[in-house]
Scaffold this active site. Sequence first.
Site, PDB file in Angstrom:
ATOM      1  N   HIS A 109      64.746  11.715  45.870  1.00  0.00           N
ATOM      2  CA  HIS A 109      63.856  10.936  46.554  1.00  0.00           C
ATOM      3  C   HIS A 109      62.927  11.814  47.464  1.00  0.00           C
ATOM      4  O   HIS A 109      61.882  11.040  47.796  1.00  0.00           O
ATOM      5  CB  HIS A 109      64.538   9.705  47.149  1.00  0.00           C
ATOM      6  CG  HIS A 109      63.869   8.452  47.132  1.00  0.00           C
ATOM      7  ND1 HIS A 109      62.452   8.632  46.649  1.00  0.00           N
ATOM      8  CD2 HIS A 109      63.793   7.302  47.489  1.00  0.00           C
ATOM      9  CE1 HIS A 109      61.867   7.266  46.747  1.00  0.00           C
ATOM     10  NE2 HIS A 109      62.999   6.564  47.397  1.00  0.00           N
ATOM     11  N   ASP A 139      59.088   9.967  43.739  1.00  0.00           N
ATOM     12  CA  ASP A 139      59.086   8.739  44.404  1.00  0.00           C
ATOM     13  C   ASP A 139      59.483   7.566  43.667  1.00  0.00           C
ATOM     14  O   ASP A 139      59.622   7.877  42.196  1.00  0.00           O
ATOM     15  CB  ASP A 139      57.566   8.372  44.717  1.00  0.00           C
ATOM     16  CG  ASP A 139      56.839   9.067  45.849  1.00  0.00           C
ATOM     17  OD1 ASP A 139      57.603   9.724  46.829  1.00  0.00           O
ATOM     18  OD2 ASP A 139      55.421   9.665  45.621  1.00  0.00           O
TER      19      ASP A 139
END
Length: 443
Positions: free
Chosen positions: A414, A418
């Site tokens: 992450h 995204d």
Amino acid sequence: MGEFVIKMPDVGEGVAEAELVEWHVKPGDPVREDMVLAAVMTDKATVEIPSPVNGTVLWLGAEIGDTVAVKAPLLRIAVDGEGESESVAESVKEEERQPLPSPHRGEGARRADEGVSLPSPNEPSAPKEPSPSSDPSGHLLPAGEKGKASTAETRPLASPAVRLRAQEAGVDLRQVSGTGPAGRITHDDLDQFVARGAQPVAVAAGLARKTGTQEIKVTGLRRRIAEKMRLASARIPHITYVEEVDVTDLEDLRATMNAGRKPDQPKLTILPFLMRALVKTLGEQPGVNATFDDDAGIITRHSAVHIGIATQTPAGLTVPVVRHAEARSIWDSAAELTRLADAARNGTAAREELSGSTITITSLGALGGIVTTPIINHPEVAIVGVNKIVTRPVWDGSQFIPRKMMNLSSSFDHRIVDGWDAAVFVQRIKALLETPALIFIEG
């Protein structure tokens, strides 16, 4: 009579130490020239160490699981003549097996780094102090002996009469607090335990209670897997995205292609189709085909698509790599996949075949479950998980019809990917698998 000292060999490529994973001899064993004495594991390969001389083993310099520095004394052999100290760097037999993360420094490496003195080749070795993993003579115990010693140490102290009463009453003495000398359990302790209303363990006829334990030292590939999982879990903030895919048309196409395949062509599974879909999707989203050096803060995007295939082997999980998947056809991808999986399982995969992946696919086949949360293969930034195919009723707008459905469970770093980009990535793969003709259309 002299002594021959065998040192940890230099296994090359800047490796300064290796983990001892196997002893094939023990003190007192006769050895002959070229006989394999031990096996050590680096971050990329397992290396067997042969004997360059005939003689008898006098001393072992490390225990299984220790990490030993290059050129540190590994074992001593009694030989005819004066003897000498010799490194076997040029005589090692390399057996390339599994890809492994960086090694953990153990006692063998610390002894060499701290300059701890070792017996001279011409002086007798000092007696070795017994340890939980050695017998009183200093010899290494066989596998499992350490666990037996530990089991004996946890046995509650009690007289034979107390033990008999406890057995007849179905009481586990490990649950009873002893008030006698050194914590010995007395008859009063047993009576008070029963009087407090503690429920004895009922033993059915023909069955017996089991109280033993076993300690298993995590070594070799299993330790490497554990370290790699710890590294990935600790350093990568995972986001997992799950989507269901209708693979009915894909399964029909796969069955048709398998029915018409040539004798020299492998049987197609769903993975080669997923690999080709992955290649097309990565061409549109190159940021997912990347590795991240979080120490240096550098993302490396790769033009080549090297797909790691998580593979279960008798020794543990390995990840052989299908290199340049972007240049392979469906049939070529399937053939290479089969070859690498077989090599990984029988331990013959070469070093370069077990490293360098840019993205990984993991699948448990028929055991794939409904959803998984795969752990990213560090330093990659994504992994695609395949779950099992099941037939379910799907509403088509007017009625329920049977369709073959499969979930994709994909995890992303992450920090780099995204959530929106992860969803777009998986949705594109879904579209290709649900309309498999698109996989074969260039451009």
